[in-house]
Design an enzyme around this catalytic site. Structure first.
Site, short mmCIF file in Angstrom:
data_model
loop_
_atom_site.label_atom_id
_atom_site.label_comp_id
_atom_site.label_asym_id
_atom_site.label_seq_id
_atom_site.Cartn_x
_atom_site.Cartn_y
_atom_site.Cartn_z
N GLY A 113 0.81 -1.22 0.00
CA GLY A 113 0.00 0.00 0.00
C GLY A 113 0.84 1.26 0.00
O GLY A 113 2.07 1.22 -0.03
N TYR A 114 0.17 2.40 0.06
CA TYR A 114 0.88 3.68 0.00
C TYR A 114 1.76 3.89 1.23
O TYR A 114 2.91 4.32 1.12
CB TYR A 114 -0.12 4.84 -0.13
CG TYR A 114 -0.88 4.85 -1.43
CD1 TYR A 114 -0.29 4.49 -2.63
CD2 TYR A 114 -2.23 5.23 -1.46
CE1 TYR A 114 -0.99 4.50 -3.82
CE2 TYR A 114 -2.94 5.25 -2.65
CZ TYR A 114 -2.32 4.88 -3.83
OH TYR A 114 -3.03 4.90 -5.00
N CYS A 159 -3.07 10.79 10.33
CA CYS A 159 -2.43 11.95 9.69
C CYS A 159 -3.07 13.27 10.12
O CYS A 159 -2.38 14.20 10.54
CB CYS A 159 -2.45 11.79 8.18
SG CYS A 159 -4.09 11.49 7.45
N ASN A 178 0.58 13.47 4.47
CA ASN A 178 -0.13 12.42 5.20
C ASN A 178 0.60 11.08 5.20
O ASN A 178 0.43 10.28 6.12
CB ASN A 178 -1.54 12.23 4.62
CG ASN A 178 -1.54 11.98 3.12
OD1 ASN A 178 -1.15 12.85 2.34
ND2 ASN A 178 -1.97 10.80 2.70
#
Length: 338
Positions: free
Chosen positions: A11-12, A146, A305
């Site tokens: 994932g990111y 975030c 974030n």
């Protein structure tokens, strides 16, 4: 040199952890797990890492023993597997929401019932500017959300001045929804919109309240950007509080912090915190505007974030835990223009 592994590395957030840890002089990345992409190269899901690693995503069950494991995704769907994976390392850094709240009832309100509520309250929060002393000996760390990070860092130094509830307006780019967010994050649906996806009671309000003791009400909007968070926190200050008082409070809290900057200028394109110039960096900028006549205070916080709002906080917490310079692996300053 320590051995580190990432659970949920496709994932990111997993990609940002890989980027930061692959460039860290004291860390060897030995594994990245992905149930969906097991057997495929890491640089297939994170093309910016081409030439930097030959790692292949492995099945979570194949996670090796290591010194530190980073959870980039939630483990609550399979608590037994989560416990097994956490046992592979002495140090565990959880970047999901699984351990962020300490009250099971509050967790249930925002996320649903926790399958292992005894875990809540067992982790040290991974917010170095607030939790540095505890992080020096912590073996289980929970990294805050975030928008919560931006709100906490903006509000916490001013708690003694605030009179009444705080309304937080959070804005976040599409990467905040993760790499598998589905149809609502298709470019055709996300581009050119200002989408209020949490009109009332966004879950990060609970984290901000927990960290500050303030009554917080939060809304959140998806903006036409990939990365970046900006929070606008509106409240009232006590009678007699001045702009000088606020600046002194911020200076006392953050003068020696390597990754928090106070940005509250009278003019210029970037006179208040703006996430655009923070992309890729571990900085959080905080600033404010005060109306002395009405006692209205606006606190602004901004960050990337995926870095200070996630992976960067985790790496900074690791640095503190290991007794290293907090800035190791986190020196990128952001880009301008971009």
């Amino acid at each position: 040199m320590i051995r580190a592994a990432i659970v949920g590395g496709a994932g990111y957030i997993g990609g940002e952890l890989l980027r930061l840890l692959l460039g860290h002089p004291e860390v060897e990345v030995v594994a990245s797990t992905s149930a969906r992409l097991a057997g495929r190269r890491v640089d297939g899901s994170h093309p910016n890492l081409r030439g930097l690693t030959d790692l292949v995503h492995s099945s979570p069950d194949a996670l090796p023993d290591c010194d530190a494991v980073f959870f980039a995704s939630s483990g609550l769907d399979d608590p037994a597997q989560r416990a097994a994976l956490a046992s592979r390392a002495k140090l565990v850094f959880d970047l999901s929401a699984d351990l962020r709240l300490t009250d099971p009832a509050l967790f249930a309100k925002h996320y649903g019932a926790h399958p292992t509520p005894d875990l809540l309250g067992t982790a040290t929060r991974g917010l170095p500017e607030v939790d540095r002393a505890a992080l020096r000996t912590a073996n289980l760390v929970s990294v805050p959300g975030c928008m919560a990070t931006a709100g906490i860092l903006g509000l916490r130094p001013l708690v003694e001045f605030i009179d009444g509830p705080v309304t937080v307006d959070g804005r976040v780019g599409s990467s905040g929804s993760g790499a598998s967010a589905g149809e609502m994050n298709l470019h055709a649906e996300r581009a050119n919109v200002l989408r209020v996806f949490a009109p009332l009671g966004h879950r990060h309000q609970a984290e901000i309240s927990q960290a500050t003791g303030l009554t917080v009400r939060m809304t959140a909007t998806g903006v036409d950007a990939v990365r970046g968070v900006q929070v606008l926190c509106r409240t009232q200050v006590r009678a007699g509080v001045t702009e000088t008082d606020i600046r002194k409070a911020y200076r006392a809290a953050y003068a020696d912090e390597p990754f928090v900057r106070v940005v509250a200028q009278k003019r210029g394109n970037y006179r208040l915190p703006e996430p655009k110039i923070l992309l890729g960096s571990n900085f959080c900028d905080v600033g404010f505007a005060l109306d002395a006549d009405t006692r209205e205070l606006l606190v602004v916080g901004a960050l990337d974030n995926l870095v200070k709002g996630g992976s960067g906080n985790a790496v900074q917490s690791l640095n503190i835990r290991m007794g290293w310079d907090e800035r190791l692996g986190l020196g990128f300053p952001g880009l301008h223009p971009v």
